[in-house]
Design a protein around this motif. Sequence first.
Motif, mmCIF file in Angstrom:
data_model
loop_
_atom_site.group_PDB
_atom_site.id
_atom_site.type_symbol
_atom_site.label_atom_id
_atom_site.label_comp_id
_atom_site.label_asym_id
_atom_site.label_seq_id
_atom_site.Cartn_x
_atom_site.Cartn_y
_atom_site.Cartn_z
ATOM 1 N N ALA A 1 6.847 -16.005 -7.691
ATOM 2 C CA ALA A 1 7.536 -16.615 -8.837
ATOM 3 C C ALA A 1 6.807 -16.309 -10.146
ATOM 4 O O ALA A 1 7.439 -15.979 -11.157
ATOM 5 N N ILE A 2 5.476 -16.388 -10.121
ATOM 6 C CA ILE A 2 4.705 -16.093 -11.329
ATOM 7 C C ILE A 2 4.827 -14.616 -11.680
ATOM 8 O O ILE A 2 5.012 -14.251 -12.842
ATOM 9 N N ARG A 3 4.728 -13.753 -10.667
ATOM 10 C CA ARG A 3 4.860 -12.309 -10.917
ATOM 11 C C ARG A 3 6.199 -11.997 -11.568
ATOM 12 O O ARG A 3 6.279 -11.292 -12.574
ATOM 13 N N LYS A 4 7.262 -12.569 -11.014
ATOM 14 C CA LYS A 4 8.597 -12.306 -11.561
ATOM 15 C C LYS A 4 8.752 -12.890 -12.960
ATOM 16 O O LYS A 4 9.405 -12.302 -13.812
ATOM 17 N N SER A 5 8.145 -14.051 -13.199
ATOM 18 C CA SER A 5 8.237 -14.657 -14.531
ATOM 19 C C SER A 5 7.536 -13.798 -15.583
ATOM 20 O O SER A 5 7.840 -13.882 -16.767
ATOM 21 N N GLN A 6 6.592 -12.981 -15.132
ATOM 22 C CA GLN A 6 5.881 -12.066 -16.031
ATOM 23 C C GLN A 6 6.542 -10.688 -16.059
ATOM 24 O O GLN A 6 5.994 -9.748 -16.634
ATOM 25 N N ASN A 7 7.698 -10.577 -15.427
ATOM 26 C CA ASN A 7 8.446 -9.309 -15.359
ATOM 27 C C ASN A 7 7.621 -8.165 -14.782
ATOM 28 O O ASN A 7 7.702 -7.029 -15.247
ATOM 29 N N LEU A 8 6.829 -8.487 -13.769
ATOM 30 C CA LEU A 8 6.045 -7.477 -13.067
ATOM 31 C C LEU A 8 6.731 -7.131 -11.756
ATOM 32 O O LEU A 8 7.227 -8.023 -11.064
ATOM 33 N N THR A 9 6.739 -5.858 -11.412
ATOM 34 C CA THR A 9 7.216 -5.466 -10.089
ATOM 35 C C THR A 9 6.083 -5.666 -9.092
ATOM 36 O O THR A 9 4.912 -5.841 -9.491
ATOM 37 N N ILE A 10 6.419 -5.612 -7.828
ATOM 38 C CA ILE A 10 5.385 -5.722 -6.801
ATOM 39 C C ILE A 10 4.395 -4.567 -6.940
ATOM 40 O O ILE A 10 3.195 -4.733 -6.752
ATOM 41 N N ASP A 11 4.903 -3.390 -7.326
ATOM 42 C CA ASP A 11 4.029 -2.235 -7.522
ATOM 43 C C ASP A 11 3.086 -2.447 -8.708
ATOM 44 O O ASP A 11 1.908 -2.060 -8.644
ATOM 45 N N ASP A 12 3.597 -3.054 -9.784
ATOM 46 C CA ASP A 12 2.756 -3.338 -10.951
ATOM 47 C C ASP A 12 1.589 -4.244 -10.567
ATOM 48 O O ASP A 12 0.431 -3.972 -10.906
ATOM 49 N N LEU A 13 1.914 -5.324 -9.863
ATOM 50 C CA LEU A 13 0.867 -6.275 -9.480
ATOM 51 C C LEU A 13 -0.098 -5.651 -8.476
ATOM 52 O O LEU A 13 -1.312 -5.838 -8.575
ATOM 53 N N ALA A 14 0.433 -4.900 -7.529
ATOM 54 C CA ALA A 14 -0.429 -4.250 -6.541
ATOM 55 C C ALA A 14 -1.428 -3.323 -7.226
ATOM 56 O O ALA A 14 -2.613 -3.299 -6.873
ATOM 57 N N GLU A 15 -0.953 -2.593 -8.223
ATOM 58 C CA GLU A 15 -1.840 -1.687 -8.958
ATOM 59 C C GLU A 15 -2.929 -2.468 -9.701
ATOM 60 O O GLU A 15 -4.102 -2.084 -9.680
ATOM 61 N N LYS A 16 -2.544 -3.573 -10.331
ATOM 62 C CA LYS A 16 -3.524 -4.392 -11.055
ATOM 63 C C LYS A 16 -4.586 -4.966 -10.120
ATOM 64 O O LYS A 16 -5.724 -5.165 -10.524
ATOM 65 N N CYS A 17 -4.188 -5.259 -8.883
ATOM 66 C CA CYS A 17 -5.106 -5.865 -7.905
ATOM 67 C C CYS A 17 -5.847 -4.828 -7.075
ATOM 68 O O CYS A 17 -6.753 -5.181 -6.322
ATOM 69 N N ASP A 18 -5.411 -3.585 -7.174
ATOM 70 C CA ASP A 18 -5.934 -2.506 -6.330
ATOM 71 C C ASP A 18 -5.611 -2.766 -4.859
ATOM 72 O O ASP A 18 -6.450 -2.603 -3.973
ATOM 73 N N PHE A 19 -4.368 -3.199 -4.606
ATOM 74 C CA PHE A 19 -3.848 -3.404 -3.251
ATOM 75 C C PHE A 19 -2.686 -2.454 -3.031
ATOM 76 O O PHE A 19 -2.118 -1.911 -3.974
ATOM 77 N N GLN A 20 -2.303 -2.305 -1.782
ATOM 78 C CA GLN A 20 -1.090 -1.574 -1.447
ATOM 79 C C GLN A 20 0.098 -2.526 -1.608
ATOM 80 O O GLN A 20 -0.008 -3.721 -1.300
ATOM 81 N N SER A 21 1.230 -2.014 -2.073
ATOM 82 C CA SER A 21 2.428 -2.842 -2.268
ATOM 83 C C SER A 21 2.883 -3.560 -0.994
ATOM 84 O O SER A 21 3.227 -4.739 -1.045
ATOM 85 N N PRO A 22 2.908 -2.873 0.179
ATOM 86 C CA PRO A 22 3.333 -3.587 1.400
ATOM 87 C C PRO A 22 2.433 -4.781 1.737
ATOM 88 O O PRO A 22 2.909 -5.813 2.198
ATOM 89 N N TYR A 23 1.131 -4.624 1.487
ATOM 90 C CA TYR A 23 0.202 -5.725 1.733
ATOM 91 C C TYR A 23 0.550 -6.912 0.838
ATOM 92 O O TYR A 23 0.653 -8.054 1.297
ATOM 93 N N LEU A 24 0.736 -6.637 -0.441
ATOM 94 C CA LEU A 24 1.052 -7.698 -1.393
ATOM 95 C C LEU A 24 2.408 -8.329 -1.074
ATOM 96 O O LEU A 24 2.590 -9.544 -1.213
ATOM 97 N N SER A 25 3.346 -7.534 -0.616
ATOM 98 C CA SER A 25 4.643 -8.056 -0.205
ATOM 99 C C SER A 25 4.481 -9.043 0.953
ATOM 100 O O SER A 25 5.116 -10.100 0.978
ATOM 101 N N ASP A 26 3.623 -8.693 1.913
ATOM 102 C CA ASP A 26 3.331 -9.608 3.030
ATOM 103 C C ASP A 26 2.712 -10.909 2.522
ATOM 104 O O ASP A 26 3.024 -11.994 3.019
ATOM 105 N N VAL A 27 1.835 -10.798 1.535
ATOM 106 C CA VAL A 27 1.204 -11.990 0.945
ATOM 107 C C VAL A 27 2.281 -12.880 0.335
ATOM 108 O O VAL A 27 2.309 -14.092 0.570
ATOM 109 N N GLU A 28 3.180 -12.285 -0.436
ATOM 110 C CA GLU A 28 4.229 -13.064 -1.107
ATOM 111 C C GLU A 28 5.182 -13.725 -0.114
ATOM 112 O O GLU A 28 5.734 -14.779 -0.397
ATOM 113 N N ARG A 29 5.381 -13.116 1.029
ATOM 114 C CA ARG A 29 6.248 -13.708 2.047
ATOM 115 C C ARG A 29 5.500 -14.717 2.924
ATOM 116 O O ARG A 29 6.085 -15.326 3.802
#
Length: 116
Positions: free
Chosen positions: A13-41
């Motif tokens: 919810a916070i990521r979306k409120s900041q208009n960030l894609t999952i890829d944007d946030l993953a890059e900022k965190c130095d994570f893979q997008s699928p990993y971050l997607s699993d975290v969000e779910r």
Amino acid sequence: MDLTKRVGMNIRAIRKSQNLTIDDLAEKCDFQSPYLSDVERGERNITLQTLNKILDALQVEPGRILIPENKSSEGEDKIRKELLQLLFNTLEDKDENDIRMLLNISNEIFGRLKNN
């Protein structure tokens, strides 16, 4: 709802409120997008170190993830959509008979609640 799913929902919810894609946030965190997607779910039990990286990338305090602020009706709508998505994800791998059974049970429950 368990804490892992709640934290994941709040991160999304916070990521979306900041208009960030999952890829944007993953890059900022130095994570893979699928990993971050699993975290969000709520499918990953993350460490405090991982949570800290996400908090830093989102530039929010831990309380925003653990105890979200009171939401306006717009915020409530976002939470509702997230909950519906979680429900959909839960049902995605179920067969048609299981889904129909759940639909019948939920209709019965809501029908009885409405009559009380």
